[in-house]
Design an enzyme around this catalytic site. Structure first.
Site, PDB file in Angstrom:
ATOM      1  CD  GLN A 148      41.096  31.690  79.026  1.00 42.19           C
ATOM      2  OE1 GLN A 148      40.022  31.265  78.644  1.00 42.19           O
ATOM      3  NE2 GLN A 148      41.195  32.743  79.846  1.00 42.19           N
TER       4      GLN A 148
ATOM      5  CD  GLU B  77      35.497  32.311  85.481  1.00 41.87           C
ATOM      6  OE1 GLU B  77      34.767  32.217  84.476  1.00 41.87           O
ATOM      7  OE2 GLU B  77      35.591  31.421  86.334  1.00 41.87           O
TER       8      GLU B  77
ATOM      9  N   GLY C 296      30.541  25.093  82.830  1.00 45.47           N
ATOM     10  CA  GLY C 296      31.162  25.929  81.814  1.00 45.47           C
ATOM     11  C   GLY C 296      30.948  27.389  82.139  1.00 45.47           C
ATOM     12  CB  SER C 297      31.457  30.383  80.094  1.00 49.25           C
ATOM     13  OG  SER C 297      30.657  30.075  78.989  1.00 49.25           O
TER      14      SER C 297
ATOM     15  CE  LYS D  95      29.937  20.173  73.375  1.00 47.63           C
ATOM     16  NZ  LYS D  95      31.277  20.020  73.110  1.00 47.63           N
TER      17      LYS D  95
ATOM     18  CB  CYS E 173      35.244  27.263  88.404  1.00 51.99           C
ATOM     19  SG  CYS E 173      35.305  25.619  89.126  1.00 51.99           S
TER      20      CYS E 173
ATOM     21  CD  GLU F  89      28.097  23.968  90.357  1.00 53.38           C
ATOM     22  OE1 GLU F  89      28.691  25.045  90.550  1.00 53.38           O
ATOM     23  OE2 GLU F  89      27.225  23.547  91.143  1.00 53.38           O
TER      24      GLU F  89
ATOM     25  N   GLY G 275      25.851  28.866  80.072  1.00 50.70           N
ATOM     26  CA  GLY G 275      24.934  28.337  81.088  1.00 50.70           C
ATOM     27  C   GLY G 275      23.587  29.049  81.057  1.00 50.70           C
TER      28      GLY G 275
HETATM   29  P1  NAD Z   1      32.090  27.054  77.730  1.00 50.65           P
HETATM   30  O1  NAD Z   1      30.821  27.556  78.297  1.00 50.65           O
HETATM   31  O2  NAD Z   1      32.668  27.745  76.560  1.00 50.65           O
HETATM   32  O3  NAD Z   1      31.937  25.530  77.288  1.00 50.65           O
HETATM   33  C1  NAD Z   1      31.490  24.544  78.188  1.00 50.65           C
HETATM   34  C2  NAD Z   1      30.860  23.418  77.398  1.00 50.65           C
HETATM   35  O4  NAD Z   1      29.662  23.900  76.782  1.00 50.65           O
HETATM   36  C3  NAD Z   1      31.733  22.894  76.268  1.00 50.65           C
HETATM   37  O5  NAD Z   1      31.587  21.500  76.148  1.00 50.65           O
HETATM   38  C4  NAD Z   1      31.143  23.580  75.046  1.00 50.65           C
HETATM   39  O6  NAD Z   1      31.387  22.898  73.852  1.00 50.65           O
HETATM   40  C5  NAD Z   1      29.675  23.584  75.390  1.00 50.65           C
HETATM   41  N1  NAD Z   1      28.875  24.583  74.682  1.00 50.65           N
HETATM   42  C6  NAD Z   1      29.293  25.691  74.043  1.00 50.65           C
HETATM   43  N2  NAD Z   1      28.241  26.351  73.509  1.00 50.65           N
HETATM   44  C7  NAD Z   1      27.132  25.643  73.842  1.00 50.65           C
HETATM   45  C8  NAD Z   1      25.736  25.828  73.607  1.00 50.65           C
HETATM   46  N3  NAD Z   1      25.264  26.862  72.921  1.00 50.65           N
HETATM   47  N4  NAD Z   1      24.866  24.914  74.110  1.00 50.65           N
HETATM   48  C9  NAD Z   1      25.317  23.874  74.841  1.00 50.65           C
HETATM   49  N5  NAD Z   1      26.635  23.647  75.076  1.00 50.65           N
HETATM   50  C10 NAD Z   1      27.536  24.522  74.591  1.00 50.65           C
HETATM   51  O7  NAD Z   1      33.147  27.001  78.939  1.00 50.65           O
HETATM   52  P2  NAD Z   1      34.692  26.598  78.855  1.00 50.65           P
HETATM   53  O8  NAD Z   1      35.440  27.720  78.232  1.00 50.65           O
HETATM   54  O9  NAD Z   1      34.863  25.223  78.293  1.00 50.65           O
HETATM   55  O10 NAD Z   1      35.061  26.490  80.399  1.00 50.65           O
HETATM   56  C11 NAD Z   1      35.471  27.572  81.159  1.00 50.65           C
HETATM   57  C12 NAD Z   1      34.359  28.031  82.078  1.00 50.65           C
HETATM   58  O11 NAD Z   1      33.916  26.928  82.870  1.00 50.65           O
HETATM   59  C13 NAD Z   1      34.788  29.077  83.073  1.00 50.65           C
HETATM   60  O12 NAD Z   1      33.832  30.109  83.138  1.00 50.65           O
HETATM   61  C14 NAD Z   1      34.843  28.331  84.406  1.00 50.65           C
HETATM   62  O13 NAD Z   1      34.636  29.130  85.543  1.00 50.65           O
HETATM   63  C15 NAD Z   1      33.759  27.345  84.222  1.00 50.65           C
HETATM   64  N6  NAD Z   1      33.944  26.221  85.141  1.00 50.65           N
HETATM   65  C16 NAD Z   1      33.105  26.129  86.197  1.00 50.65           C
HETATM   66  C17 NAD Z   1      33.236  25.100  87.116  1.00 50.65           C
HETATM   67  C18 NAD Z   1      32.301  24.978  88.280  1.00 50.65           C
HETATM   68  O14 NAD Z   1      32.134  23.868  88.776  1.00 50.65           O
HETATM   69  N7  NAD Z   1      31.666  26.047  88.726  1.00 50.65           N
HETATM   70  C19 NAD Z   1      34.247  24.150  86.946  1.00 50.65           C
HETATM   71  C20 NAD Z   1      35.101  24.281  85.857  1.00 50.65           C
HETATM   72  C21 NAD Z   1      34.926  25.320  84.945  1.00 50.65           C
END
Ligand code: NAD
Length: 479
Positions: free
Chosen positions: A326, A381, A223-224, A170, A279, A245, A228
């Site tokens: 953003q 962040e 993701g965020s 996804k 990130c 992550e 997470g």
């Molecule tokens: P996000 O958490 O909004 O989304 C990440 C993914 O989760 C997307 O596919 C989204 O559709 C999905 N998602 C959203 N709500 C969900 C839910 N309730 N249940 C399951 N999945 C859901 O993050 P984003 O805005 O896409 O990405 C930015 C963030 O990602 C930043 O905080 C960044 O630091 C982090 N990031 C971390 C790393 C790492 O390896 N540490 C790498 C890249 C990005």
């Protein structure tokens, strides 16, 4: 119109959404299917049925599939890099580099499929032998963010398949183009139907459907922090494996004895390239007082020379912010920092003139000085091209400031002192430590991940990926 991929078949979504170029909002790349919960469950059905066969496939079959995907990614890096730049806003060299990385990751895990080994030991009981082997965990849900639309899916999909799991992927809502192109390549790789499935759709709908499905044995998420943490609770409640992550607030320490060019390169590269949307970005520049003025002047000089423009244009250093939401977050943080007393030393405003030629989300990278570590700009962040300088007394003060954060992903130092470099590597509270290299930018054959609020679960990439994507079996034989 681009469809989802379920059970080896392209299927229409419950609805479709346009994919808009952040460098030029007049440009719609295509329309992409959006799965609902029912379609996400269909994908889990398909992956569950495919598991029996793929989990016992030979290492050669796995190698052939992954190697083929890797070869095609490498051969088409320019074309796919252009698509990535067009939908995410990374510059062309960055985007082509990311597709190259994705190809290398598939090739690396093709080899890992052949190299997976176990242990054979003598038992403490006479005549008994003990074998320790690794087996796939089952159906895995792979949920990815928008900022690395090719590399992050690659570093989850490739090990998942290499170790015999079946996949429901996804991708993030903002970057379906790269996910679809990668899926199209995988669909022709010789993988049995159902072993790999793509469900594009809303995170709030498709995400929880995968996370809560008892047939999904593990979730690998990037993701965020907020998303997470929700996911961790849901997986814990039903006993599913998970790997998270999340965010970062990465420090770059610059000591008086640093090579100024190295320090400035590390800062500008990590803080502002990829529009600061990494990130591992260096958002806190922690600088000892003897080099502070020279460092700030040199960083501002470099910032003046950066070309901020259409991601696909020749010579662009910094592309647009990924979308309007953003951009709003970035501008809010710039206002908050100023209200807290930080001094805006450079940038921090949108680019009106470029917006007329290319109506996109262009933000001139912002540098703050006179900040302290307790300010929101240094605790939360931003995920944009915004960095702040924190002046500190000496190395000890710098190390303490670097570690004083809820995050722990990547931590850097610019110094010519072996003593300080060695001490910093040992005492930085982060999953990755960088000495005289940018905090962003990692290799694919070694573990990637963080500590504290940045990560949960086992590491990704390199041989360490096996920790998440396999489960260990211990077998005793008497004969
Ligand atoms: P996000 O958490 O909004 O989304 C990440 C993914 O989760 C997307 O596919 C989204 O559709 C999905 N998602 C959203 N709500 C969900 C839910 N309730 N249940 C399951 N999945 C859901 O993050 P984003 O805005 O896409 O990405 C930015 C963030 O990602 C930043 O905080 C960044 O630091 C982090 N990031 C971390 C790393 C790492 O390896 N540490 C790498 C890249 C990005």
């Amino acid at each position: 119109m681009k469809h989802n991929f379920i059970g080896g078949v392209w299927v229409q979504g419950a609805r479709a959404v346009p994919n808009i170029n952040p460098s030029d909002q007049r440009d719609t790349i295509d329309h992409y299917a959006q799965a609902d919960s029912a379609q996400a469950r269909d994908a889990v059905d398909a992956a569950s049925q495919a598991f029996n066969a793929w989990s016992v496939s030979t290492p050669q079959q796995r190698f052939d599939v992954l190697d083929k995907v890797g070869s095609e990614l490498l051969a088409r890096r320019t074309e796919l890099g252009d698509l990535l730049a067009r939908e995410e806003g990374k510059t062309l060299p960055e985007a082509v580099g990311e597709v190259t990385r994705a190809g290398q990751i598939f090739k690396y895990f093709a080899g890992e499929a052949l190299r997976l080994s176990g242990d054979l030991l003598q038992s403490i009981r006479p005549g008994v032998s003990v074998e320790v082997t690794r087996e796939p965990i089952g159906v895995v849900g792979l949920i990815t963010p928008w900022n690395f639309p090719m590399a992050i899916p690659a570093w989850k999909i490739a090990p998942a398949l290499a170790y015999g799991n079946t996949v429901v992927f996804k991708p993030a809502e903002l970057v379906p183009g790269s996910a679809w192109a990668l899926t199209e390549i995988i669909s022709r790789s010789g993988l049995p139907a159902g072993s790999f499935n793509l469900v594009m759709g809303r995170g709030a709908e498709v995400g929880p459907t995968l996370v809560n499905d008892p047939r999904v044995a593990g979730i690998s998420f990037t993701g965020s922090v907020g998303t997470g943490q929700q996911l961790a609770q849901a997986c814990t409640a039903r006993g599913a494996k998970f790997q998270l992550e999340m965010g970062g607030k990465n420090p770059l320490v610059v000591l008086d004895d640093a090579d100024l060019d190295v320090a400035v390169n590390c800062a500008v590269q990590s803080a502002f390239y990829s529009t600061g949307q990494r990130c591992t970005a260096s958002s806190r520049l922690i600088v000892t007082q003897g080099i502070h003025e020279r460092f700030v002047d040199a960083v501002v000089d470099r910032m003046r020379s950066l070309k901020i423009a259409n991601a696909r244009g020749q010579g662009t250093d910094i592309g647009p912010v990924v979308d309007e939401r953003q951009l709003g977050i970035d501008l809010d943080y710039i206002r908050v920092a100023q209200a807290e007393g930080a001094k805006l030393a450079f940038g921090g405003h949108t680019m009106e003139c470029d917006q007329q030629d290319h109506p996109g989300f262009y933000l001139v990278p912002a540098l703050f000085t006179e900040t302290h570590n307790a300010m929101r700009i240094n605790r939360e962040e931003v995920f944009g091209p915004v960095a702040s300088v924190i002046r500190v007394r000496d190395y000890d003060d710098a190390l303490a400031t670097a570690n004083a954060t809820p995050f722990g992903l990547s931590s850097g130092i610019a110094t010519t002192s072996l003593k300080h470099a060695t001490h910093f590597k040992r005492h930085a509270q982060a999953g990755m430590v960088m000495v005289n290299v940018p905090t962003a930018g990692v290799d694919y054959h070694v573990p990637f991940g963080g500590r504290k609020g940045s990560s949960m679960g086992s590491r990704e990439q390199g041989r360490y990926a096996a920790e998440f994507f396999t489960t260990v079996k211990t077998a005793y034989t008497f004969c």
